[in-house]
Design a protein around this motif. Sequence first.
Motif, PDB file in Angstrom:
ATOM      1  N   VAL A  96       0.842  -1.200   0.000  1.00  0.00           N
ATOM      2  CA  VAL A  96       0.000   0.000   0.000  1.00  0.00           C
ATOM      3  C   VAL A  96       0.875   1.247   0.000  1.00  0.00           C
ATOM      4  CG1 VAL A  96      -1.822   1.262   1.202  1.00  0.00           C
ATOM      5  CG2 VAL A  96      -1.893  -1.227   1.122  1.00  0.00           C
ATOM      6  N   TYR A  97       1.979   1.198   0.710  1.00  0.00           N
ATOM      7  CA  TYR A  97       2.933   2.308   0.758  1.00  0.00           C
ATOM      8  C   TYR A  97       3.454   2.652  -0.637  1.00  0.00           C
ATOM      9  CZ  TYR A  97       7.114   4.837   2.508  1.00  0.00           C
ATOM     10  OH  TYR A  97       8.090   5.756   2.776  1.00  0.00           O
ATOM     11  N   VAL A  98       3.775   1.635  -1.417  1.00  0.00           N
ATOM     12  CA  VAL A  98       4.241   1.856  -2.798  1.00  0.00           C
ATOM     13  C   VAL A  98       3.141   2.521  -3.621  1.00  0.00           C
ATOM     14  CG1 VAL A  98       4.980   0.705  -4.930  1.00  0.00           C
ATOM     15  CG2 VAL A  98       5.966   0.023  -2.739  1.00  0.00           C
ATOM     16  N   LEU A  99       1.926   2.030  -3.506  1.00  0.00           N
ATOM     17  CA  LEU A  99       0.801   2.638  -4.225  1.00  0.00           C
ATOM     18  C   LEU A  99       0.568   4.088  -3.796  1.00  0.00           C
ATOM     19  CD1 LEU A  99      -1.755  -0.306  -4.159  1.00  0.00           C
ATOM     20  CD2 LEU A  99      -0.793   0.758  -6.209  1.00  0.00           C
ATOM     21  N   ALA A 100       0.674   4.354  -2.515  1.00  0.00           N
ATOM     22  CA  ALA A 100       0.471   5.721  -2.017  1.00  0.00           C
ATOM     23  C   ALA A 100       1.528   6.663  -2.574  1.00  0.00           C
ATOM     24  CB  ALA A 100       0.478   5.732  -0.485  1.00  0.00           C
ATOM     25  N   HIS A 101       2.755   6.194  -2.671  1.00  0.00           N
ATOM     26  CA  HIS A 101       3.811   7.030  -3.255  1.00  0.00           C
ATOM     27  C   HIS A 101       3.578   7.264  -4.747  1.00  0.00           C
ATOM     28  CE1 HIS A 101       6.711   8.200  -0.230  1.00  0.00           C
ATOM     29  NE2 HIS A 101       6.392   7.085   0.398  1.00  0.00           N
ATOM     30  N   PHE A 102       3.058   6.267  -5.427  1.00  0.00           N
ATOM     31  CA  PHE A 102       2.702   6.447  -6.836  1.00  0.00           C
ATOM     32  C   PHE A 102       1.662   7.562  -6.966  1.00  0.00           C
ATOM     33  CE2 PHE A 102       0.223   5.703 -10.633  1.00  0.00           C
ATOM     34  CZ  PHE A 102       1.196   5.448 -11.600  1.00  0.00           C
ATOM     35  N   ALA A 103       0.640   7.514  -6.124  1.00  0.00           N
ATOM     36  CA  ALA A 103      -0.384   8.569  -6.148  1.00  0.00           C
ATOM     37  C   ALA A 103       0.230   9.919  -5.794  1.00  0.00           C
ATOM     38  CB  ALA A 103      -1.524   8.227  -5.191  1.00  0.00           C
ATOM     39  N   ASP A 104       1.091   9.941  -4.789  1.00  0.00           N
ATOM     40  CA  ASP A 104       1.699  11.192  -4.348  1.00  0.00           C
ATOM     41  C   ASP A 104       2.492  11.872  -5.456  1.00  0.00           C
ATOM     42  OD1 ASP A 104       2.463  13.115  -2.194  1.00  0.00           O
ATOM     43  OD2 ASP A 104       4.464  12.287  -2.598  1.00  0.00           O
ATOM     44  N   ILE A 105       3.350  11.137  -6.152  1.00  0.00           N
ATOM     45  CA  ILE A 105       4.153  11.768  -7.201  1.00  0.00           C
ATOM     46  C   ILE A 105       3.274  12.161  -8.387  1.00  0.00           C
ATOM     47  CG2 ILE A 105       4.900   9.664  -8.406  1.00  0.00           C
ATOM     48  CD1 ILE A 105       6.969  12.876  -7.727  1.00  0.00           C
TER      49      ILE A 105
END
Length: 152
Positions: free
Chosen positions: A92-101
């Motif tokens: 989920v952390y990886v997905l959240a960073h994808f959304a963030d960038i």
Amino acid sequence: MHLPTYLGMLEHAERTLADAFRQVAESRRDESDIPVLARRMSAQCTAHAGRLQPVIERYGKQEDEEPERLCVSEFSGERSGGLGLLRDLHDVYVLAHFADITWTVIQQTAQALSNQELLDVVALCQGETAEQIRWLKTRMKATAPQALLVAR
């Protein structure tokens, strides 16, 4: 103009992230904090996708499966114990960073367009995404020692 590509990617990322948080909440009912917080974050992500709709109506969107490709786990309960929890949170952390960038890319474009409406949406949603990332990182830090050092 390629803005519709990133708008589609961001909407899909937020929906994928909402599903991931929801699945973690369901598969981790035995944890005291995770179900409540993960459901709240899932609702935030769903709201983020909704806030994009006026912008999508104006600029359009192009569908992109990239965020879904990053969702390496279905959180189906196959991962049990502390290590499973750590791996679920990590995904989920990886997905959240994808959304963030992706929010950052949209923000830069909104600034170039002088689109205050879009800048307002980005400010709210990117702020909530940053909170999600902080929670995920904190929860992983708390989970890691037990998950990695205690065999189950």
